[in-house]
Each structure stands twice: as structure tokens, then as C-alpha cells.
Design a protein around this motif. Sequence first.
Motif, PDB file in Angstrom:
ATOM      1  N   ALA A 165     -18.217  -8.914  15.652  1.00 57.85           N
ATOM      2  CA  ALA A 165     -19.544  -9.481  15.919  1.00 57.85           C
ATOM      3  C   ALA A 165     -19.679 -10.047  17.319  1.00 57.85           C
ATOM      4  N   SER A 166     -18.572 -10.158  18.058  1.00 59.49           N
ATOM      5  CA  SER A 166     -18.642 -10.798  19.371  1.00 59.49           C
ATOM      6  C   SER A 166     -17.692 -10.145  20.360  1.00 59.49           C
ATOM      7  N   GLN A 167     -18.021 -10.302  21.643  1.00 63.55           N
ATOM      8  CA  GLN A 167     -17.136  -9.828  22.707  1.00 63.55           C
ATOM      9  C   GLN A 167     -15.812 -10.579  22.646  1.00 63.55           C
ATOM     10  N   TYR A 168     -15.879 -11.868  22.261  1.00 62.49           N
ATOM     11  CA  TYR A 168     -14.653 -12.652  22.104  1.00 62.49           C
ATOM     12  C   TYR A 168     -13.696 -11.962  21.140  1.00 62.49           C
ATOM     13  N   MET A 169     -14.208 -11.507  19.991  1.00 59.63           N
ATOM     14  CA  MET A 169     -13.334 -10.905  18.991  1.00 59.63           C
ATOM     15  C   MET A 169     -12.832  -9.542  19.454  1.00 59.63           C
ATOM     16  N   LYS A 170     -13.639  -8.830  20.226  1.00 55.61           N
ATOM     17  CA  LYS A 170     -13.170  -7.570  20.796  1.00 55.61           C
ATOM     18  C   LYS A 170     -11.957  -7.810  21.686  1.00 55.61           C
ATOM     19  N   GLU A 171     -12.037  -8.841  22.538  1.00 55.44           N
ATOM     20  CA  GLU A 171     -10.920  -9.151  23.424  1.00 55.44           C
ATOM     21  C   GLU A 171      -9.686  -9.560  22.627  1.00 55.44           C
ATOM     22  N   HIS A 172      -9.901 -10.201  21.488  1.00 60.47           N
ATOM     23  CA  HIS A 172      -8.776 -10.625  20.657  1.00 60.47           C
ATOM     24  C   HIS A 172      -8.092  -9.418  20.013  1.00 60.47           C
ATOM     25  N   LEU A 173      -8.866  -8.425  19.601  1.00 59.00           N
ATOM     26  CA  LEU A 173      -8.272  -7.190  19.078  1.00 59.00           C
ATOM     27  C   LEU A 173      -7.506  -6.462  20.177  1.00 59.00           C
ATOM     28  N   LYS A 174      -8.091  -6.390  21.370  1.00 60.81           N
ATOM     29  CA  LYS A 174      -7.406  -5.744  22.491  1.00 60.81           C
ATOM     30  C   LYS A 174      -6.086  -6.459  22.809  1.00 60.81           C
ATOM     31  N   LEU A 175      -6.097  -7.790  22.732  1.00 58.45           N
ATOM     32  CA  LEU A 175      -4.892  -8.576  22.965  1.00 58.45           C
ATOM     33  C   LEU A 175      -3.769  -8.172  22.012  1.00 58.45           C
ATOM     34  N   HIS A 176      -4.162  -7.736  20.807  1.00 59.82           N
ATOM     35  CA  HIS A 176      -3.190  -7.342  19.789  1.00 59.82           C
ATOM     36  C   HIS A 176      -2.999  -5.818  19.737  1.00 59.82           C
ATOM     37  N   ASN A 177      -3.307  -5.176  20.875  1.00 58.21           N
ATOM     38  CA  ASN A 177      -3.011  -3.743  21.071  1.00 58.21           C
ATOM     39  C   ASN A 177      -3.864  -2.799  20.220  1.00 58.21           C
ATOM     40  N   PHE A 178      -5.062  -3.228  19.853  1.00 56.60           N
ATOM     41  CA  PHE A 178      -6.001  -2.327  19.202  1.00 56.60           C
ATOM     42  C   PHE A 178      -6.701  -1.497  20.277  1.00 56.60           C
ATOM     43  N   ASN A 179      -6.928  -0.229  19.986  1.00 59.73           N
ATOM     44  CA  ASN A 179      -7.532   0.702  20.940  1.00 59.73           C
ATOM     45  C   ASN A 179      -8.965   0.273  21.260  1.00 59.73           C
ATOM     46  N   GLU A 180      -9.217  -0.056  22.536  1.00 58.99           N
ATOM     47  CA  GLU A 180     -10.536  -0.538  22.945  1.00 58.99           C
ATOM     48  C   GLU A 180     -11.640   0.468  22.635  1.00 58.99           C
ATOM     49  N   GLU A 181     -11.337   1.753  22.743  1.00 60.88           N
ATOM     50  CA  GLU A 181     -12.349   2.784  22.521  1.00 60.88           C
ATOM     51  C   GLU A 181     -12.812   2.838  21.069  1.00 60.88           C
ATOM     52  N   LYS A 182     -12.041   2.269  20.171  1.00 61.77           N
ATOM     53  CA  LYS A 182     -12.402   2.280  18.751  1.00 61.77           C
ATOM     54  C   LYS A 182     -13.223   1.052  18.354  1.00 61.77           C
ATOM     55  N   ILE A 183     -13.368   0.088  19.273  1.00 61.50           N
ATOM     56  CA  ILE A 183     -13.995  -1.199  18.927  1.00 61.50           C
ATOM     57  C   ILE A 183     -15.490  -1.191  19.240  1.00 61.50           C
ATOM     58  N   THR A 184     -16.304  -1.539  18.248  1.00 59.93           N
ATOM     59  CA  THR A 184     -17.748  -1.686  18.428  1.00 59.93           C
ATOM     60  C   THR A 184     -18.131  -3.148  18.253  1.00 59.93           C
ATOM     61  N   VAL A 185     -18.822  -3.710  19.248  1.00 63.99           N
ATOM     62  CA  VAL A 185     -19.359  -5.070  19.125  1.00 63.99           C
ATOM     63  C   VAL A 185     -20.777  -4.961  18.571  1.00 63.99           C
ATOM     64  N   ASN A 186     -20.980  -5.512  17.392  1.00 68.20           N
ATOM     65  CA  ASN A 186     -22.290  -5.452  16.735  1.00 68.20           C
ATOM     66  C   ASN A 186     -22.630  -6.851  16.220  1.00 68.20           C
ATOM     67  N   PRO A 187     -23.359  -7.661  17.003  1.00 70.89           N
ATOM     68  CA  PRO A 187     -23.652  -9.042  16.607  1.00 70.89           C
ATOM     69  C   PRO A 187     -24.334  -9.117  15.243  1.00 70.89           C
ATOM     70  N   LEU A 188     -24.040 -10.185  14.525  1.00 75.35           N
ATOM     71  CA  LEU A 188     -24.655 -10.403  13.219  1.00 75.35           C
ATOM     72  C   LEU A 188     -26.130 -10.736  13.379  1.00 75.35           C
ATOM     73  N   TYR A 189     -26.829 -10.801  12.257  1.00 74.43           N
ATOM     74  CA  TYR A 189     -28.270 -11.041  12.285  1.00 74.43           C
ATOM     75  C   TYR A 189     -28.642 -12.156  11.321  1.00 74.43           C
ATOM     76  N   ALA A 190     -29.717 -12.855  11.648  1.00 75.57           N
ATOM     77  CA  ALA A 190     -30.216 -13.900  10.774  1.00 75.57           C
ATOM     78  C   ALA A 190     -30.841 -13.275   9.536  1.00 75.57           C
ATOM     79  N   ASN A 191     -30.628 -13.906   8.403  1.00 74.80           N
ATOM     80  CA  ASN A 191     -31.135 -13.397   7.136  1.00 74.80           C
ATOM     81  C   ASN A 191     -32.654 -13.275   7.176  1.00 74.80           C
ATOM     82  N   ASP A 192     -33.166 -12.058   7.002  1.00 74.53           N
ATOM     83  CA  ASP A 192     -34.614 -11.868   7.008  1.00 74.53           C
ATOM     84  C   ASP A 192     -35.180 -11.677   5.603  1.00 74.53           C
ATOM     85  N   ASN A 193     -34.378 -12.058   4.610  1.00 71.18           N
ATOM     86  CA  ASN A 193     -34.866 -12.022   3.227  1.00 71.18           C
ATOM     87  C   ASN A 193     -35.470 -13.362   2.807  1.00 71.18           C
TER      88      ASN A 193
END
Length: 384
Positions: A165-193
Motif C-alpha cells: 500500500a505504500s512506497q515505504y513497504m516497497k522499499e522494505h520488500l526490496k531491502l529483503h531481496n524481493f524483486n522490485e519489478e514484481k512489486i506494485t504500490v497500490n494505496p488503500l482506499y477509504a470505505n465508500d460503503n
Amino acid sequence: MHVLWINNKASLGGGAEQYIYNTVKHLNNKNIKSSLLYDPNMEVTNEFLEIFDEAFPLVCPKEQIQNIQPDVIYIHQLHDFDTYKEIVEINIAKIRFYHDHKLFCLREHKYTTITKKTCTCKTGLNCYSCLGFINKTQEGFKIATLGKLKKLQHINSQLDGFVVASQYMKEHLKLHNFNEEKITVNPLYANDNVQYKTNVNFTKSKTLLYVGQLLTGKGIDTLIKAMSQINTDYSLRIVGSGKQEAWLKQYAKKLHIQNRVEFVGNVKHEDLVSYYQDAYCLIVPSRAPETFNLTGIEALKAGLPVIAADVGGIKEWLRHDVNGLLFEPNNADDLSTKMNVLISNPVQHQNFCFNAFKSMIYDFNSKTHINSLIETFNQNIQGA
């Protein structure tokens, strides 16, 4: 498209489950089929199961997935190595959403055991020095080992895609050797129900609000200490429950502010909007680095300013001095200063209310998230 969701719990309560519940409903509206595999040993409710086209207890993953025949597997809270071992062998697109730090911290919460300082380090031998391998359970203590965690990280890295959900978490996955090309940052959304007011409410309320679990990592003790240092006309409303509730009540009593701190308990997610719209501001005092913090953007959608600890992905939605204020984590003096600034400056508060409401018209909406998610599904399906 047919999506198979895998999640331990099949009930509402946690942030991951609320995300699943809301997102499946949106996918249903787009005629996308959703199935669920869940842990039958954890809490299960009909309300949660009924939104899926079909749902089954997770027993024999490989065989069940082959019978269900989904186009894509979307994993959430799942921490069993043997289950992952079966899943990675299947020739179907496999994606996981990382909601928290359980895969990247021996004690799961990313703050040090003794000093309770926020941690953003890579998993390693330093985890032993902070005593992170000793975890308290209902039965006593459980020892977590670096070897097991590294093994689980490695098999997770073999999945086809990762959503955060955040660029922060993407960097944390990269820090742990996860392939950057596989990572999608998709921010969460406020409940519209739920129904939000369509105009800014410049409330004169003298109630500050906290919403979330009552756990050490959430830093509520820092907030209660800060409350003892601000204008005594203002009170704190705490919505949620957790293991620290009794201790926090005693701590408020120790500081002689128990009459200014109200513990509401759990509230249905759809009812939270009334608490947001009746408060002066929301406080997010976390010491654990938030991977995003959905509560914050729901407050912004209600036109409520936020004062939050500068940890994790929070600054990706909280714009300091625009829709709220950031403070140093674990620092009650800094938090009380920021609270007093907002309390003593009604013009600034009104500007923050307006900016919070305005920004949420365009940012962090369900349409953007769902469209991005479907695109991620399609890309991984084509690549499988």
C-alpha cells in the motif's frame, strides 16, 4: 476473471479482513468471481463468507486450487511454509498483499523489545540483540528463529507478484531481496460503503480521537502521556480493544486524567464515520512503522485533520502542515506540542479540515485501487 483469495481469518475485525471484505464487494460489481480458502481453526462468520461465490476451509491447498481452477491466487494473511510450498508449485499466477511486518520481524511488530524504538532494519542477527525472538503467548513464551523466518521470506519471494500500500513497504520488500519489478504500490482506499457528509464540518468539538487496536506498537501510552500536557478542556476518546486496555486505563489513572479519557470499545466499521465527524482531530501515535494506516485516510475523508507519528508510510498520505501534523514517534512532549498548536489555532484547524476533505475527493478512492488491482491481476495472469 476468477480470483482465489487465501486468508487465515474468515471474519471481520482486522484491517486485512476489512480490506478483503470491501474489495471483494467491488469486484463482485464488476462481475469478477471470488472464491476463498480460510483456516477453519480461526474465527469464521457467515457475514464474511457470504460475499464470496464459494468458500472452503484450507485443508489440501494444491488439490483444492486445482479443483477451483482460478485465474489468479491473491494471498493475504498466510504464514505456513508448507502451504506456500504447495502453492508455488502450481502454474497459476500467485500474488500476495503485505499488510504488516510479520514476514520481516521475529517479533512481528518492528519496534525494539526493551526501548520500544521504531525499527526499519533488515531481518538479521540484530533481531537477537533486541530480544525480538522471544514472543509472549497465552501459553507462556514462544521462541522465534531467524532460520524459519528467512525460509518463509525466501519462499514468499518466489511468488509471481507482490502488492503493497505504500512506497515505504516497497522499499522494505526490496531491502529483503524481493524483486522490485514484481512489486506494485497500490494505496488503500477509504470505505465508500458508508455515508460521509458532502461538506466540510468545522467542528467545535473538544474531543480528540484514537481508532485502532490497543497494542504496545500503536503507541497509545505516548498519547495518554501527551494528554496530561495539553489544555484540560480537551478529552480523548479511544475506539477499539486489545491486550493493553487494562494497563492503559491504569496509566490514565496514574496520570490523574482518567476523567478525560473515554474507552469506547469496538465499533462497527460503518459506524466509525460518526466518530470521525464528531471529533476535533484524529491521533495516530504508532511506534511500529505503519505500512499505510487506513484509519488516517478514512478520517481525512470525513474532513478530520490527523496528527500522526512520522513512521512507515504515514507521510505518503499525511501532508505536514497541510492536512495534519507529524511528530516524532515515542515523544510525548513533541506530540503534546503539536496537539496544543492545533488546539490554539482555529484558523489552521479549519484549513486542515478543508484540505483533508478536498484531497480525499481525488486521492485514495476505491475506483483507482480496484482498477490498478485488476491491471496487476491481468499482467500476472499473462505472465504465468
